[in-house]
Design a protein around this motif. Structure first.
Motif, PDB file in Angstrom:
ATOM      1  N   ARG A   1      30.506  45.225  28.676  1.00 47.57           N
ATOM      2  CA  ARG A   1      29.985  45.595  29.997  1.00 47.57           C
ATOM      3  C   ARG A   1      31.026  46.337  30.827  1.00 47.57           C
ATOM      4  NH1 ARG A   1      27.224  40.475  32.817  1.00 47.57           N
ATOM      5  NH2 ARG A   1      29.448  40.061  33.141  1.00 47.57           N
ATOM      6  N   GLY A   2      32.262  46.400  30.333  1.00 52.17           N
ATOM      7  CA  GLY A   2      33.318  47.092  31.055  1.00 52.17           C
ATOM      8  C   GLY A   2      34.134  46.215  31.967  1.00 52.17           C
ATOM      9  N   ASP A   3      33.908  44.895  31.916  1.00 52.39           N
ATOM     10  CA  ASP A   3      34.665  43.992  32.786  1.00 52.39           C
ATOM     11  C   ASP A   3      36.116  43.828  32.332  1.00 52.39           C
ATOM     12  OD1 ASP A   3      32.317  43.614  34.181  1.00 52.39           O
ATOM     13  OD2 ASP A   3      31.796  41.763  33.136  1.00 52.39           O
ATOM     14  N   LEU A   4      36.343  43.917  31.011  1.00 52.42           N
ATOM     15  CA  LEU A   4      37.671  43.732  30.442  1.00 52.42           C
ATOM     16  C   LEU A   4      37.869  44.710  29.299  1.00 52.42           C
ATOM     17  CD1 LEU A   4      37.764  39.816  30.178  1.00 52.42           C
ATOM     18  CD2 LEU A   4      39.029  41.198  31.834  1.00 52.42           C
ATOM     19  N   PRO A   5      39.127  45.075  28.993  1.00 53.28           N
ATOM     20  CA  PRO A   5      39.367  45.941  27.838  1.00 53.28           C
ATOM     21  C   PRO A   5      39.157  45.153  26.538  1.00 53.28           C
ATOM     22  CG  PRO A   5      41.442  45.285  28.822  1.00 53.28           C
ATOM     23  CD  PRO A   5      40.363  44.789  29.744  1.00 53.28           C
ATOM     24  N   LEU A   6      38.449  45.752  25.592  1.00 54.06           N
ATOM     25  CA  LEU A   6      38.129  45.056  24.352  1.00 54.06           C
ATOM     26  C   LEU A   6      39.387  44.644  23.597  1.00 54.06           C
ATOM     27  CD1 LEU A   6      36.112  44.050  22.260  1.00 54.06           C
ATOM     28  CD2 LEU A   6      36.029  46.378  21.322  1.00 54.06           C
ATOM     29  N   ALA A   7      40.342  45.570  23.443  1.00 49.68           N
ATOM     30  CA  ALA A   7      41.576  45.248  22.723  1.00 49.68           C
ATOM     31  C   ALA A   7      42.329  44.120  23.423  1.00 49.68           C
ATOM     32  CB  ALA A   7      42.463  46.482  22.612  1.00 49.68           C
ATOM     33  N   GLY A   8      42.313  44.126  24.746  1.00 51.61           N
ATOM     34  CA  GLY A   8      42.979  43.074  25.501  1.00 51.61           C
ATOM     35  C   GLY A   8      42.326  41.719  25.283  1.00 51.61           C
ATOM     36  N   VAL A   9      40.996  41.699  25.208  1.00 51.65           N
ATOM     37  CA  VAL A   9      40.270  40.450  24.954  1.00 51.65           C
ATOM     38  C   VAL A   9      40.665  39.871  23.602  1.00 51.65           C
ATOM     39  CG1 VAL A   9      37.989  39.492  24.420  1.00 51.65           C
ATOM     40  CG2 VAL A   9      38.293  40.923  26.449  1.00 51.65           C
ATOM     41  N   ILE A  10      40.673  40.722  22.582  1.00 53.02           N
ATOM     42  CA  ILE A  10      41.015  40.256  21.232  1.00 53.02           C
ATOM     43  C   ILE A  10      42.446  39.740  21.197  1.00 53.02           C
ATOM     44  CG2 ILE A  10      41.331  40.992  18.838  1.00 53.02           C
ATOM     45  CD1 ILE A  10      39.020  42.994  19.333  1.00 53.02           C
ATOM     46  N   LEU A  11      43.362  40.457  21.838  1.00 47.72           N
ATOM     47  CA  LEU A  11      44.762  40.039  21.854  1.00 47.72           C
ATOM     48  C   LEU A  11      44.942  38.739  22.635  1.00 47.72           C
ATOM     49  CD1 LEU A  11      47.751  40.560  21.240  1.00 47.72           C
ATOM     50  CD2 LEU A  11      47.851  41.949  23.329  1.00 47.72           C
ATOM     51  N   ALA A  12      44.344  38.647  23.828  1.00 47.80           N
ATOM     52  CA  ALA A  12      44.495  37.454  24.661  1.00 47.80           C
ATOM     53  C   ALA A  12      43.896  36.229  23.976  1.00 47.80           C
ATOM     54  CB  ALA A  12      43.826  37.678  26.017  1.00 47.80           C
ATOM     55  N   ALA A  13      42.723  36.391  23.379  1.00 50.69           N
ATOM     56  CA  ALA A  13      42.081  35.269  22.690  1.00 50.69           C
ATOM     57  C   ALA A  13      42.907  34.813  21.499  1.00 50.69           C
ATOM     58  CB  ALA A  13      40.675  35.669  22.241  1.00 50.69           C
ATOM     59  N   THR A  14      43.453  35.771  20.759  1.00 48.27           N
ATOM     60  CA  THR A  14      44.278  35.430  19.598  1.00 48.27           C
ATOM     61  C   THR A  14      45.528  34.678  20.035  1.00 48.27           C
ATOM     62  OG1 THR A  14      43.487  37.354  18.352  1.00 48.27           O
ATOM     63  CG2 THR A  14      45.564  36.362  17.640  1.00 48.27           C
ATOM     64  N   LEU A  15      46.196  35.179  21.068  1.00 52.77           N
ATOM     65  CA  LEU A  15      47.419  34.526  21.547  1.00 52.77           C
ATOM     66  C   LEU A  15      47.134  33.124  22.078  1.00 52.77           C
ATOM     67  CD1 LEU A  15      49.227  37.483  23.360  1.00 52.77           C
ATOM     68  CD2 LEU A  15      49.808  36.458  21.155  1.00 52.77           C
ATOM     69  N   GLY A  16      46.043  32.966  22.813  1.00 53.19           N
ATOM     70  CA  GLY A  16      45.688  31.643  23.331  1.00 53.19           C
ATOM     71  C   GLY A  16      45.408  30.650  22.220  1.00 53.19           C
TER      72      GLY A  16
END
Length: 202
Positions: free
Chosen positions: A45-60
């Motif tokens: 939907r454009g709320d967050l960058p897709l690559a950032g979501v994948i990276l943040a979720a992986t790190l968490g």
């Protein structure tokens, strides 16, 4: 529930995604099978960058796995078994679960960590024998990150695909999420009840 998760993601941004995944690995109140598709949906939907979501979720998620490895490393195996036997019910864990994870780890080593991160139900458990059996941190983090990244990528992209059918998704997202969470809660309560009943009978 779906709207609540989306609100947390929208409010907290990438940090919110990472925090949800970290918490899911400590004690799964909301499983990654719900968090990640919704995070992907928000990214589409454009709320967050897709690559950032994948990276943040992986790190968490990796941080949560590292926590459990640290627990396994600090507690001797006998002590860990006693702890699981005494308190594991509140995490829906039993000594038999730990035994299965250890047997899987002893057989496959680093590959067990990789595959375990792709398997619901064992994703968190596999970190404990990795700690108990003193797997080197570098090896553990490499295998854990690889498996977690694939799991995160697959479920996040599922959320991206859902966004292409926004109107249909909006109609059933909350009911499906609530049903899934209800089933998971029921399974958790059943395991706690079964364990408590067995302890009283012993």
């Amino acid at each position: 529930m779906a709207e609540l998760i989306l609100t947390i993601i929208a409010t907290g941004g990438l940090l919110g995604v990472a925090a949800l995944m970290f918490a899911e690995n400590l004690f799964p109140p909301i499983p990654s099978e719900v968090i990640l598709p919704l995070a992907g949906y928000a990214a589409a939907r454009g709320d967050l960058p897709l690559a950032g979501v994948i990276l943040a979720a992986t790190l968490g998620a990796v941080a949560g796995a590292a926590f459990w490895k640290g627990v396994g490393r600090r507690i001797p195996e006998a002590g860990l078994r006693r702890w699981v036997d005494r308190y594991g019910r509140w995490l829906a864990l039993e000594v038999s679960d730990l035994d299965r994870a250890q047997a899987f780890f002893r057989r496959w080593g680093g590959l067990a960590v990789f595959l375990g991160r792709l398997a619901p139900g064992i994703r968190t458990l596999i970190s404990l024998p990795a700690g108990v059996l003193r797997m080197p941190w570098g090896v553990f983090l490499a295998w854990t990150t690889a498996g977690t990244f694939l799991w995160t990528l697959a479920l996040t992209m599922a959320g991206v695909l859902l966004a292409s059918r926004h109107e249909q998704v909006a109609a059933w997202l909350d009911p499906v999420t609530e049903i899934l969470l209800g089933l998971l809660l029921a399974a958790y309560l059943w395991r706690v009840w079964r364990r408590s009943r067995r302890d009283r009978a012993a």
